[in-house]
Design a protein around this motif. Structure first.
Motif, PDB file in Angstrom:
ATOM      1  N   PRO A 133       0.856  -1.190   0.000  1.00 10.73           N
ATOM      2  CA  PRO A 133       0.000   0.000   0.000  1.00 10.73           C
ATOM      3  C   PRO A 133       0.890   1.237   0.000  1.00 10.73           C
ATOM      4  O   PRO A 133       1.845   1.306   0.779  1.00 10.73           O
ATOM      5  CB  PRO A 133      -0.770  -0.101   1.323  1.00 10.73           C
ATOM      6  N   ASN A 134       0.636   2.194  -0.884  1.00 15.95           N
ATOM      7  CA  ASN A 134       1.476   3.391  -0.933  1.00 15.95           C
ATOM      8  C   ASN A 134       0.644   4.664  -0.858  1.00 15.95           C
ATOM      9  O   ASN A 134       0.652   5.471  -1.774  1.00 15.95           O
ATOM     10  CB  ASN A 134       2.339   3.387  -2.194  1.00 15.95           C
ATOM     11  N   PRO A 135      -0.100   4.838   0.242  1.00 22.42           N
ATOM     12  CA  PRO A 135      -0.857   6.085   0.351  1.00 22.42           C
ATOM     13  C   PRO A 135       0.112   7.253   0.378  1.00 22.42           C
ATOM     14  O   PRO A 135       1.228   7.119   0.861  1.00 22.42           O
ATOM     15  CB  PRO A 135      -1.572   5.949   1.699  1.00 22.42           C
ATOM     16  N   PHE A 136      -0.298   8.400  -0.170  1.00 25.75           N
ATOM     17  CA  PHE A 136       0.519   9.604  -0.063  1.00 25.75           C
ATOM     18  C   PHE A 136       0.489  10.081   1.379  1.00 25.75           C
ATOM     19  O   PHE A 136      -0.522   9.900   2.067  1.00 25.75           O
ATOM     20  CB  PHE A 136      -0.034  10.710  -0.967  1.00 25.75           C
ATOM     21  N   PRO A 137       1.567  10.710   1.824  1.00 24.34           N
ATOM     22  CA  PRO A 137       1.524  11.242   3.188  1.00 24.34           C
ATOM     23  C   PRO A 137       0.623  12.470   3.265  1.00 24.34           C
ATOM     24  O   PRO A 137       1.066  13.560   3.599  1.00 24.34           O
ATOM     25  CB  PRO A 137       2.990  11.553   3.496  1.00 24.34           C
ATOM     26  N   LYS A 138      -0.608  12.274   2.942  1.00 19.24           N
ATOM     27  CA  LYS A 138      -1.615  13.326   2.990  1.00 19.24           C
ATOM     28  C   LYS A 138      -2.816  12.760   3.738  1.00 19.24           C
ATOM     29  O   LYS A 138      -2.807  11.586   4.130  1.00 19.24           O
ATOM     30  CB  LYS A 138      -2.060  13.690   1.569  1.00 19.24           C
ATOM     31  N   ALA A 157      -1.453   7.239   6.342  1.00 21.13           N
ATOM     32  CA  ALA A 157      -0.513   6.263   6.889  1.00 21.13           C
ATOM     33  C   ALA A 157      -0.932   5.761   8.268  1.00 21.13           C
ATOM     34  O   ALA A 157      -0.381   4.787   8.772  1.00 21.13           O
ATOM     35  CB  ALA A 157       0.876   6.873   6.963  1.00 21.13           C
ATOM     36  N   ASN A 158      -1.893   6.448   8.888  1.00 27.12           N
ATOM     37  CA  ASN A 158      -2.327   5.992  10.210  1.00 27.12           C
ATOM     38  C   ASN A 158      -3.269   4.791  10.143  1.00 27.12           C
ATOM     39  O   ASN A 158      -3.609   4.211  11.179  1.00 27.12           O
ATOM     40  CB  ASN A 158      -3.045   7.121  10.952  1.00 27.12           C
ATOM     41  N   LEU A 159      -3.696   4.455   8.957  1.00 27.49           N
ATOM     42  CA  LEU A 159      -4.597   3.302   8.841  1.00 27.49           C
ATOM     43  C   LEU A 159      -3.807   2.000   8.931  1.00 27.49           C
ATOM     44  O   LEU A 159      -2.579   1.988   8.777  1.00 27.49           O
ATOM     45  CB  LEU A 159      -5.326   3.364   7.492  1.00 27.49           C
ATOM     46  N   ILE A 191       5.876   6.033  -4.019  1.00 24.03           N
ATOM     47  CA  ILE A 191       5.072   7.251  -3.983  1.00 24.03           C
ATOM     48  C   ILE A 191       5.079   7.921  -5.358  1.00 24.03           C
ATOM     49  O   ILE A 191       4.046   8.367  -5.858  1.00 24.03           O
ATOM     50  CB  ILE A 191       5.621   8.216  -2.910  1.00 24.03           C
ATOM     51  N   HIS A 192       6.266   7.948  -5.974  1.00 22.74           N
ATOM     52  CA  HIS A 192       6.341   8.461  -7.346  1.00 22.74           C
ATOM     53  C   HIS A 192       5.345   7.714  -8.219  1.00 22.74           C
ATOM     54  O   HIS A 192       4.551   8.284  -8.937  1.00 22.74           O
ATOM     55  CB  HIS A 192       7.714   8.169  -7.968  1.00 22.74           C
ATOM     56  N   GLU A 193       5.478   6.387  -8.152  1.00 26.34           N
ATOM     57  CA  GLU A 193       4.674   5.579  -9.056  1.00 26.34           C
ATOM     58  C   GLU A 193       3.191   5.750  -8.763  1.00 26.34           C
ATOM     59  O   GLU A 193       2.369   5.790  -9.675  1.00 26.34           O
ATOM     60  CB  GLU A 193       5.093   4.111  -8.954  1.00 26.34           C
ATOM     61  N   GLY A 194       2.866   5.863  -7.481  1.00 34.67           N
ATOM     62  CA  GLY A 194       1.473   6.077  -7.113  1.00 34.67           C
ATOM     63  C   GLY A 194       0.933   7.333  -7.750  1.00 34.67           C
ATOM     64  O   GLY A 194      -0.184   7.351  -8.280  1.00 34.67           O
ATOM     65  N   SER A 195       1.745   8.368  -7.739  1.00 40.32           N
ATOM     66  CA  SER A 195       1.283   9.618  -8.316  1.00 40.32           C
ATOM     67  C   SER A 195       1.123   9.509  -9.833  1.00 40.32           C
ATOM     68  O   SER A 195       0.091   9.888 -10.388  1.00 40.32           O
ATOM     69  CB  SER A 195       2.268  10.728  -7.967  1.00 40.32           C
ATOM     70  N   TYR A 196       2.142   8.964 -10.481  1.00 44.03           N
ATOM     71  CA  TYR A 196       2.033   8.832 -11.940  1.00 44.03           C
ATOM     72  C   TYR A 196       0.866   7.939 -12.316  1.00 44.03           C
ATOM     73  O   TYR A 196       0.165   8.183 -13.290  1.00 44.03           O
ATOM     74  CB  TYR A 196       3.325   8.267 -12.522  1.00 44.03           C
TER      75      TYR A 196
END
Ligand SMILES: Nc1ncnc2c1ncn2[C@@H]1O[C@H](COP(=O)(O)OP(=O)(O)OP(=O)(O)O)[C@@H](O)[C@H]1O
Ligand SMILES: Nc1ncnc2c1ncn2[C@@H]1O[C@H](COP(=O)(O)OP(=O)(O)OP(=O)(O)O)[C@@H](O)[C@H]1O
Ligand SMILES: [Mg+2]
Ligand SMILES: [Mg+2]
Ligand SMILES: O=P([O-])([O-])[O-]
Lengths: 267, 307, 317, 307, 267
Positions: free
Chosen positions: A110-115, A162-164, B176-181
């Motif tokens: 999982p790669n959530p943005f740090p937002k 990221a808190n999930l 994160i890069h890849e997630g955005s793209y």
């Protein structure tokens, strides 16, 4: 290698959403995909299986032109035709950004943005230029509901993604992918970093999702492929060994190699 | 395993561990050389200089009478020069860092830029001073202004900022890069929505460390010709009549802390040595504070970002 | 980020051209290009800085070398450009630079390496987290402060041990310079050591190795290129350091490799002249550019060596 | 902006700084004065480009600088403002030196002494067989130029193997720490460090050994090591009231302030004469671009200046 | 959780080499092993299986005190008794270096040192203070033969270990572990980074090795466990669910959870 089977055979009522044709792909000097062909049926789940390093992820990432991000990668022949446009996704005239707007992806980890949770989901809408607050809120809610996460996060949308927990994060990433109404969602081993319970919930979700969208999933867990997919493709050393309806592949594979793999004789 | 073997192994382990202990002590000792030097240096300066530190010292202009002399123009000058340094170096450095990490194709041009930046980082500050003397002071005719000094120091810390930016960007996981793209973002959207916000802590740390280095630079300021006696303050930044007046301050004459200190140490009266120590103390304190700030920023902002 | 170079080619074209929904959007394309061009110019600016440095130094040195033959510059054993009987033997300044750098590196390299090994392999997490920033502070102290420290604190102490030591000498300047450089060497070496994958360390410990054995036999070889470039950065710093030498080493052009004598270095000569009385356009004034050019070439050579080392030996973990 | 820009000699700096400080106080900061230190030569460079109003100089302007000024159309008035007494000092533990002749100094400092005269007894057999350690200002300072002119008969003609520093405190430290040292620098530095140094009486052309002091210089006895120091005022700037006022203030109060910072004031008549030259705008130099030793200031002021 | 079965049952002729008793282990605040008990039979292969994150690696790494390398890790109760000395490996009085000299380990990803092939194998001898050249050469040769690598590398001993292929590298690591005549060798998913052919050769090697040494292996590949191990332990969420003779575990597990996992119903 001859053209794989599977183009003709099919689950009833399926039409084609995309079509991989004789695809060759190189990482620099390394020939990672060798004349791969396979159909992607609309509103179905297609699974890619095969031992580690066989090229599953490589093939998947061709679908949203992810390889364009790195220098040295080369689509060296063949292509992927998307229907109904009938356009080759890999053509240089095709804008990779447009491709990615229509074909979403969910990653292994999982790669959530740090937002915030909200912003994570809203992001794929924002890159489409959506700024209207109400519209954004509606679409985010719909996506979170679609990803079966709404109940758990509806009152903490401002918290960091990221808190999930891991499973929730993965569902958040699915919501992000869903938010923009894609035509295809690509999953690259979406549960391999998750515990069994989270895995089960994601699998359930994938089965539900095919109502709305076409799904292509890479997994190294054959049981998972058997559980959730309609079609399965078995790859080995960059080649497509066998493609077919899932039940058939698992019960009665055509090729000896496929059978060896599925019965755990190697891998 | 036989008992004799075990005894042999134990003997070997005991011997090896003695070396471990010896090296640990050596390590601590070496660390102490650094730590003690710093402590002695700081305490020595503090003993001499601290009694001189009162409010007047910070609010007085230089004077021929040591007891009346203060560092007002010096610290204001330092602050203004640093401001200009940051204004010039940060956008340039961050943009260059972003380009190299996110855009640069793999070709000879990129290679040249990369080699060049690592070279710039190794060029002695005095050479930057010579550049500034030839280019800013004479060729562009900026004279000995805040502009000349600020630009000189900006060039000096540009590589620091570029490297910090690149490292901060590299610390962002590829996923994160890849997630955005994968969401359909363009490169610039990825940069502005993700890369810059998430690397801001690292960039900020690099900027502060670069500035902490610039604040103590003496040699390049000497080469562009140091002004020393300034008994007035430059106009406050952006305070003048717009539009032209806004930039009056960058052409103003100035002096900076290390120059003031250098000047005082070369005065005949011993009383100025005390002033010099006091100024040195303030200077070291400023760099310490900036480094401390960098550490704090790094710590604080990192806490807020989880991948 | 360059896209894949060659186009996928179908033996027979598929479909009829690109669908509207997938074709490239011109406006987006142009905007992205403009931004990329802006960012590129920022990166290319650094090249411009280098060119400007070279231009300024070469321009003034050119005039210098029209008067002074290169052979004199390289081989004369006296440096008295400002005296009536002028000699321009850069060797004199080089000897000071090399001697003081050698002293500094004899302090900085062993201590820096030991500290790096200690911090990365021996010290607990807490010690490391405290010691590293502290060391970095040591590198942040303005060098002019170090200069006076060498002159007024270290030299008198050294004179107690060795009474014949002159008040200005390369030794004490070099020692203090070494201490100033320790953080650069230690910090970068430690980074290189910490970048060694834990898997290698675990492999070593799993064989029953002690910390020191792991540090010396596995970590150090694996981090060689990083450590080497840390040393080279240390050398560049030593060669380019100015104020410590200007204040504490005596500025006496002296062809010597004996650190207990006073000496002038390239850098200290440049500040000396910058502070002095020289008429512009005089040969004396141009000497500082010739000296600066020499310095630039030296550091350039070191930096290129470091770059090459990093590239050549990029971690073969 | 009402600004007077001054740059140049480090020797003259303390006097100019004192004058600037008092002047600004008197004008209640309505006029701003900056004083820089770029050395006499650096100062003239800026001066002849029209960047400064006044140049501090510890030696007269040289041919090359006169040409530069002429090319740029800069005219100037040369005003002596005080004397500096170059002081020869030895370590207080030195018991055998009670006076020195110019000839003895020459034996120590002439170019041919380089590498040969390394012991005291080589200068005078009566002195001990001990190493001779020499300290002096940097070869690019006006002080050095004057000393070599006065002792060796030619400006800049000197041996090269001595410890040179632009920072006179560094020389003070050097001589005070080394029993076998001999050095020279401005009187102010000796006066502030009397405890650590021993000044040497110099035998003047009349055969009298004279200890450096303000009185001796004023009486014209401390020869040949008393030298006048100057300011050069740009003729163009003189038209600006603040510059004019500043120079007048300088000539009126410079004597008193010079004494305060341990320089030797000119006679009252000389200041009057200088004021006269100034108000008549007598541009040019009385030296004609050549170094000269032992000129009487009163004679100098009477000369017809050349440009 | 009650004491697991398996202490009594056993393959014929097996004696105990070690014995995990009520072991508790914490990563900082995280309780990773919960009262785990299991026997290790001498000269047998024991496999640890279970879903990702269940604590397999954690348990394995207790055996050679690898956790001591990291701050915050805590052996919180119970222990591992090594026979015949009857010492508790986890006791603070026992030197971890001594433990590691007796119990070697092979890692998931091959991790040869950046040294020559020869020096890689000699390393474990050198740390024991062996310096005699001939003796070293003999022992290195023996170890390389034991790891079935000698034929491939005998004439390139001076080359860097990293120049070998993945499978060769892994065998090099096995040779390194073998060189010092350990009593137990620990394997943590030793083939998961390898291709099927390399995997087969390593599996073969492991089966041969048990003549000389006791083997404990972590694998997520159940087929692999079935192929090579004598005993199998199934772990889940830090607990030991079931331990037994491999055939029995795979054919007729006692616990429903084990069965679910083995038949691929989850994981
Ligand atoms: N960036 C790259 N450069 C060069 N080779 C690569 C790159 N990425 C992958 N490969 C190689 O391409 C082959 C296919 O890789 P890919 O990631 O598609 O495998 P996979 O089937 O997804 O395996 P896994 O199950 O381990 O994810 C592998 O041999 C891999 O080593
Ligand atoms: N250093 C650590 N700090 C904190 N928790 C850890 C650490 N290492 C592992 N864990 C946690 O301990 C649990 C057990 O981890 P372990 O590595 O033993 O799992 P595993 O069974 O080997 O899984 P895998 O098959 O993925 O290797 C996991 O939940 C993991 O997240
Ligand atoms: Mg993959
Ligand atoms: Mg594991
Ligand atoms: O600075 P000077 O007075 O020596 O020229």
């Amino acid at each position: 290698m001859q053209i794989p089977t599977g183009f003709e055979a099919g689950v009833e009522g399926a039409t084609l959403k995309a079509d991989v044709r004789d695809l060759d792909f190189h990482y620099g000097a390394f020939h990672a995909l060798k004349r791969v062909s396979m159909p992607i049926h609309d509103h179905k789940v297609t699974a890619l299986i095969g031992p580690s390093g066989c090229g599953k992820s490589t093939l998947l990432r061709c679908f949203n032109r992810m390889h364009d991000l790195y220098p040295g990668n080369r689509y060296a022949g063949g292509g992927i035709v998307l229907y109904p446009d009938n356009t080759n996704l890999l053509s240089p005239d095709v804008d990779p950004i447009e491709v990615r707007m229509r074909i979403s992806m969910v990653f292994q980890k999982p790669n959530p943005f740090p937002k915030s949770i909200f912003e994570n989901v809203a992001y794929s809408l924002r890159v489409r230029g959506m700024t209207n607050k109400n519209e954004l809120a509606d679409r985010v809610e719909a996506a979170l509901k679609g990803a079966a996460l709404w109940n758990e996060v509806s009152n903490r949308l401002k918290e960091l993604g990221a808190n999930l927990s891991g499973g929730q994060q993965q569902r958040l990433c699915i919501a992000r992918a869903l938010a923009s109404d894609p035509e295809i969602i690509l999953f690259d081993e979406p549960t391999s970093a998750l515990d069994p319970i989270a895995t089960a919930s994601i699998e359930e979700l994938i089965i539900e999702l095919k109502e709305k969208v076409t799904i292509l999933i890479v997994t190294h867990n054959m049981q998972q492929a058997a559980r959730i997919s309609d079609y399965t493709a078995y790859m080995y050393l960059g080649e497509m060994v066998e493609f077919g309806v899932t039940d058939q592949i698992f019960i009665k594979p055509q090729k000896k190699a496929t059978e060896d793999y599925i019965t755990g004789r190697f891998g | 395993m036989k008992a004799a073997d075990l005894a042999a192994i134990r003997a070997i382990i005991t011997r090896a561990k003695r070396w471990d202990l010896f090296f640990s002590l050596l390590g601590i000792l070496s660390l102490m050389v650094g730590v003690l030097t710093f402590t002695v240096l700081f305490v020595d300066m503090a003993i001499q200089g601290v009694p001189r530190l009162d409010l007047d010292f910070f609010t007085s202009f230089p004077s021929r009478k040591a007891a009346n002399a203060g560092i007002l123009s010096a610290w204001v000058g330092t602050v203004l020069v640093m401001l200009l340094t940051a204004l010039a170096a940060v956008p340039l450095g961050v943009a260059a860092g972003v380009y190299l990490e996110e855009y640069a194709p793999k070709n000879w041009m990129t290679d040249i830029i990369e080699i060049n930046i690592s070279n710039l980082a190794g060029i002695p500050s005095i050479v930057y001073g010579l550049l500034a003397l030839g280019l800013f002071v004479y060729y562009f005719g900026f004279g000995q202004s805040i502009l000349s000094a600020g630009l000189t120091l900006a060039l000096l810390i540009l590589p620091v900022i570029i490297v910090a930016t690149r490292e901060a960007i590299r610390a962002i996981p590829q996923s994160i890069h890849e997630g955005s793209y994968a969401c359909g973002a363009t490169t610039w959207q990825t940069v502005s929505d993700h890369i810059l916000p998430y690397s801001s802590a690292g960039i900020l740390t690099g900027v502060i460390i670069g500035m902490a280095r610039a604040i103590g630079e003496t040699a390049p300021i000497i080469t562009i010709g140091a002004l020393t006696f300034i008994a007035f303050l430059p106009p406050a930044p952006f305070s003048g009549e717009p539009p032209a007046g806004l930039f009056d301050w960058i052409f103003a004459p100035f002096t900076v802390m290390p120059i003031q200190m250098f000047n005082w140490t070369s005065r005949p009266e011993a009383a100025f040595t005390i002033n010099a120590a006091a100024a040195g103390f303030v200077l070291v304190f400023m760099t310490l504070a900036m480094n401390g700030l960098a550490i704090y920023v790094r710590y604080r902002l990192r806490k807020n970002i989880k991948w | 980020m360059s896209a894949s170079a060659s186009a996928p080619s179908f033996s027979s074209p598929i479909g009829s051209g690109v669908s509207d929904r997938l074709s490239k959007k011109a406006s987006r394309h142009v905007k992205e290009r403009i931004i990329e061009a802006l960012l590129f110019s920022a990166a290319a600016f650094s090249v411009f800085v280098t060119l400007a440095i070279v231009y300024v130094l070469v321009k003034e040195s050119w005039v210098f070398f029209e008067t002074v033959p290169l052979s004199d510059f390289l081989f004369d054993t006296q440096w008295t450009p400002l005296f009536d009987d002028a000699h321009y033997g850069i060797m004199v300044l080089l000897s000071g630079t090399l001697t003081s750098s050698a002293v500094a590196l004899m302090v900085a390299i062993p201590l820096g390496t030991i500290i790096a090994l200690y911090l990365s392999e021996f010290a607990g997490f807490k010690v490391r987290e405290i010691a590293k920033p502290f060391l970095e502070l040591l590198g942040g102290v303005p060098t002019i402060v170090y200069g006076y420290f060498a002159l007024t604190f270290l030299t008198p102490i050294l004179q107690k041990i060795y009474p014949d030591l002159p008040g200005f000498n390369l030794l004490s300047a070099g020692l203090v310079m070494g201490i100033m450089i320790i953080p650069y060497v230690a910090s970068l070496s430690e980074d290189a050591m910490r970048a060694v994958p834990m898997a290698l360390r675990e492999g070593s410990y799993a064989m029953g190795a002690t910390r020191l054995q792991t540090a010396l036999w596995v970590v150090t070889p694996a981090a060689t290129s990083g450590i080497a470039s840390a040393y080279i950065l240390g050398i560049s710093r030593a060669v380019g350091e100015t104020m410590i030498l200007a204040v504490a080493a005596g500025m006496q052009p002296n062809l010597t490799f004996n650190p207990t004598e006073p000496g002038a270095t390239i850098t200290s000569y440049i500040v000396q002249v910058a502070l002095g009385d020289l008429p512009h356009g005089s040969i004396g004034y141009q000497t500082i550019f010739a000296a600066g050019l020499t310095l630039l070439l030296m550091t350039l050579a070191f930096n290129l060596l470091g770059y090459w080392l990093r590239k050549r030996f990029r971690e073969v973990y | 902006q009402v600004l007077v820009k001054i740059d140049g000699s480090s020797t003259v700096y303390p006097i100019t700084e004192a004058v600037a400080e008092e002047f600004q106080k008197m004008k209640k900061n309505a006029v701003k004065v900056t004083v820089g230190i770029s050395g006499t030569g650096g100062g003239f460079k800026k001066f002849c480009r029209g960047e400064t109003d006044i140049s501090d100089a510890s030696r007269p302007i040289l041919k090359k600088e006169m040409e530069d000024c002429a090319k740029a159309g800069i005219k100037y008035v040369e005003l002596p403002i005080a004397f500096d007494a170059l002081t020869v000092v030895v370590n207080p533990k030195n018991t055998f030196i009670n006076q020195l002749t110019v000839a003895e100094l020459k034996k120590m400092w002439e170019p041919s002494a380089q590498g040969k005269i390394t012991k005291w007894n080589q200068v005078n057999p009566a002195w001990p067989d001990a190493p001779l350690k020499l300290f002096g200002p940097g070869a690019d300072s006006g002080t050095f130029d004057y000393f070599t002119e006065a002792v060796n008969g030619k400006s800049k003609s000197s041996r090269g193997d001595f410890t040179a520093s632009e920072d006179d405190n560094v020389l003070v430290q050097g001589v005070s720490r080394d029993n076998n040292a001999l050095g020279f620098f401005g009187f102010a530095y000796y006066d502030e460090n009397k405890g650590k140094l021993k000044a040497v009486p110099i035998v003047n052309p009349k055969g009298k050994a004279v200890m450096p002091s303000i009185d001796a210089v004023m009486a014209g006895e401390y020869e040949p090591l008393a030298r006048p120091i100057f300011i050069y005022v740009s003729a163009k700037s003189m038209d600006r009231p603040e510059v004019k006022e500043f120079v007048e203030f300088y000539l009126k109060h410079g004597g008193k302030l010079a004494k305060e910072v341990k320089y030797v004031p000119l006679g009252d008549a000389d200041y009057k004469h200088a004021m006269d030259n100034f108000s008549k705008k007598k541009t040019g130099t009385g030296f004609g671009g050549e170094a000269e030793v032992g000129v009487k200031v009163s004679d100098l002021l009477k000369r017809n200046p050349k440009e």
